[in-house]
Design a protein around this motif. Sequence first.
Motif, mmCIF file in Angstrom:
data_model
loop_
_atom_site.group_PDB
_atom_site.id
_atom_site.type_symbol
_atom_site.label_atom_id
_atom_site.label_comp_id
_atom_site.label_asym_id
_atom_site.label_seq_id
_atom_site.Cartn_x
_atom_site.Cartn_y
_atom_site.Cartn_z
ATOM 1 N N VAL A 19 0.821 -1.218 0.000
ATOM 2 C CA VAL A 19 0.000 0.000 0.000
ATOM 3 C C VAL A 19 0.854 1.267 0.000
ATOM 4 O O VAL A 19 0.590 2.202 -0.748
ATOM 5 N N SER A 20 1.892 1.300 0.806
ATOM 6 C CA SER A 20 2.715 2.516 0.881
ATOM 7 C C SER A 20 3.469 2.797 -0.421
ATOM 8 O O SER A 20 3.939 3.911 -0.632
ATOM 9 N N HIS A 21 3.551 1.816 -1.288
ATOM 10 C CA HIS A 21 4.253 1.987 -2.567
ATOM 11 C C HIS A 21 3.308 2.336 -3.716
ATOM 12 O O HIS A 21 3.770 2.585 -4.837
ATOM 13 N N LEU A 22 2.004 2.344 -3.455
ATOM 14 C CA LEU A 22 1.055 2.693 -4.511
ATOM 15 C C LEU A 22 1.258 4.149 -4.907
ATOM 16 O O LEU A 22 1.691 4.975 -4.097
ATOM 17 N N PRO A 23 0.944 4.495 -6.159
ATOM 18 C CA PRO A 23 1.207 5.861 -6.628
ATOM 19 C C PRO A 23 0.307 6.897 -5.977
ATOM 20 O O PRO A 23 -0.845 6.635 -5.658
ATOM 21 N N LYS A 24 0.888 8.061 -5.799
ATOM 22 C CA LYS A 24 0.114 9.224 -5.375
ATOM 23 C C LYS A 24 -0.436 9.864 -6.648
ATOM 24 O O LYS A 24 -0.150 9.424 -7.751
ATOM 25 N N ASN A 25 -1.176 10.942 -6.508
ATOM 26 C CA ASN A 25 -1.780 11.611 -7.648
ATOM 27 C C ASN A 25 -0.743 11.914 -8.738
ATOM 28 O O ASN A 25 0.277 12.528 -8.471
ATOM 29 N N GLU A 26 -1.019 11.467 -9.923
ATOM 30 C CA GLU A 26 -0.199 11.702 -11.126
ATOM 31 C C GLU A 26 1.179 11.058 -11.073
ATOM 32 O O GLU A 26 2.071 11.445 -11.813
ATOM 33 N N GLU A 27 1.373 10.082 -10.219
ATOM 34 C CA GLU A 27 2.612 9.308 -10.192
ATOM 35 C C GLU A 27 2.415 8.028 -10.992
ATOM 36 O O GLU A 27 1.292 7.551 -11.162
ATOM 37 N N LEU A 28 3.513 7.461 -11.417
ATOM 38 C CA LEU A 28 3.512 6.164 -12.072
ATOM 39 C C LEU A 28 4.425 5.258 -11.259
ATOM 40 O O LEU A 28 5.564 5.619 -10.959
ATOM 41 N N VAL A 29 3.906 4.111 -10.859
ATOM 42 C CA VAL A 29 4.681 3.145 -10.099
ATOM 43 C C VAL A 29 4.640 1.819 -10.848
ATOM 44 O O VAL A 29 3.576 1.379 -11.274
ATOM 45 N N LEU A 30 5.801 1.197 -11.005
ATOM 46 C CA LEU A 30 5.880 -0.119 -11.625
ATOM 47 C C LEU A 30 6.303 -1.129 -10.567
ATOM 48 O O LEU A 30 7.299 -0.930 -9.883
ATOM 49 N N PHE A 31 5.519 -2.182 -10.434
ATOM 50 C CA PHE A 31 5.883 -3.277 -9.542
ATOM 51 C C PHE A 31 6.393 -4.421 -10.403
ATOM 52 O O PHE A 31 5.796 -4.754 -11.419
ATOM 53 N N ASN A 32 7.467 -5.035 -9.967
ATOM 54 C CA ASN A 32 7.944 -6.245 -10.604
ATOM 55 C C ASN A 32 7.422 -7.405 -9.761
ATOM 56 O O ASN A 32 7.926 -7.668 -8.690
ATOM 57 N N ARG A 33 6.414 -8.038 -10.250
ATOM 58 C CA ARG A 33 5.711 -9.146 -9.594
ATOM 59 C C ARG A 33 4.647 -8.675 -8.607
ATOM 60 O O ARG A 33 3.594 -9.252 -8.536
ATOM 61 N N SER A 34 4.908 -7.670 -7.813
ATOM 62 C CA SER A 34 3.962 -7.123 -6.843
ATOM 63 C C SER A 34 3.425 -8.183 -5.899
ATOM 64 O O SER A 34 4.122 -9.121 -5.538
ATOM 65 N N TRP A 35 2.182 -8.021 -5.516
ATOM 66 C CA TRP A 35 1.558 -8.928 -4.559
ATOM 67 C C TRP A 35 1.330 -10.302 -5.160
ATOM 68 O O TRP A 35 1.015 -11.244 -4.452
ATOM 69 N N TYR A 36 1.529 -10.457 -6.446
ATOM 70 C CA TYR A 36 1.286 -11.744 -7.098
ATOM 71 C C TYR A 36 2.354 -12.793 -6.821
ATOM 72 O O TYR A 36 2.230 -13.932 -7.251
ATOM 73 N N ASN A 37 3.410 -12.435 -6.098
ATOM 74 C CA ASN A 37 4.374 -13.449 -5.648
ATOM 75 C C ASN A 37 3.659 -14.556 -4.869
ATOM 76 O O ASN A 37 4.044 -15.713 -4.933
ATOM 77 N N ARG A 38 2.621 -14.180 -4.136
ATOM 78 C CA ARG A 38 1.880 -15.161 -3.331
ATOM 79 C C ARG A 38 1.269 -16.235 -4.231
ATOM 80 O O ARG A 38 1.272 -17.409 -3.876
ATOM 81 N N ALA A 39 0.761 -15.858 -5.379
ATOM 82 C CA ALA A 39 0.084 -16.809 -6.262
ATOM 83 C C ALA A 39 1.051 -17.583 -7.149
ATOM 84 O O ALA A 39 0.657 -18.582 -7.751
ATOM 85 N N GLY A 40 2.304 -17.141 -7.208
ATOM 86 C CA GLY A 40 3.283 -17.809 -8.064
ATOM 87 C C GLY A 40 4.369 -18.480 -7.255
ATOM 88 O O GLY A 40 4.236 -19.636 -6.843
#
Length: 176
Positions: A19-40
Amino acid sequence: ALGKPTDADLRSWYFERYVSHLPKNEELVLFNRSWYNRAGVERVMGFCSRRQLEEFMHSVPRFEHMVVDAGTRLLKYYLDISKDEQKARLADRKHDPLKQWKSSPIDDVAVKHWDAYTQARDAMLLGTHTAAAPWHIVRTDSKRHARLNLMRDILSRLPYGGRNKQIPPPDREIVF
């Protein structure tokens, strides 16, 4: 990609780390894998329990829906690679001194668990593809074509000033 979870992270709500890494207004954030590590990785390598996986699969569509409802544009891309190309890239990482930093112990067993990863991928995509946060698949055997078409797809989905209408659309054989 976030680092290994701390003991405190392991006792917290799974999505809290992100959550703390999610973008603020007009920001762009790229996650490599993100929360989907749990499913993989976590699923295949036994780093999470069956109950944790089930809770994740039940919660992630709701979590992503809340993120989207809060005004964040969420673009999910699954970068798909063939088994032969993955083997070649992993071998290249081991032997190329400029790429060795990318190697991890998980890489050594990844190809051995190809079928399990394929099953995990399919379950993840089916269970978490929603109207609010759909998946887009990118064929990545050709890195150059994958990167160009991924950038085209992202640019085609985001509003921004000075947008160039001449940018060709992504190749739907690569990004779909």
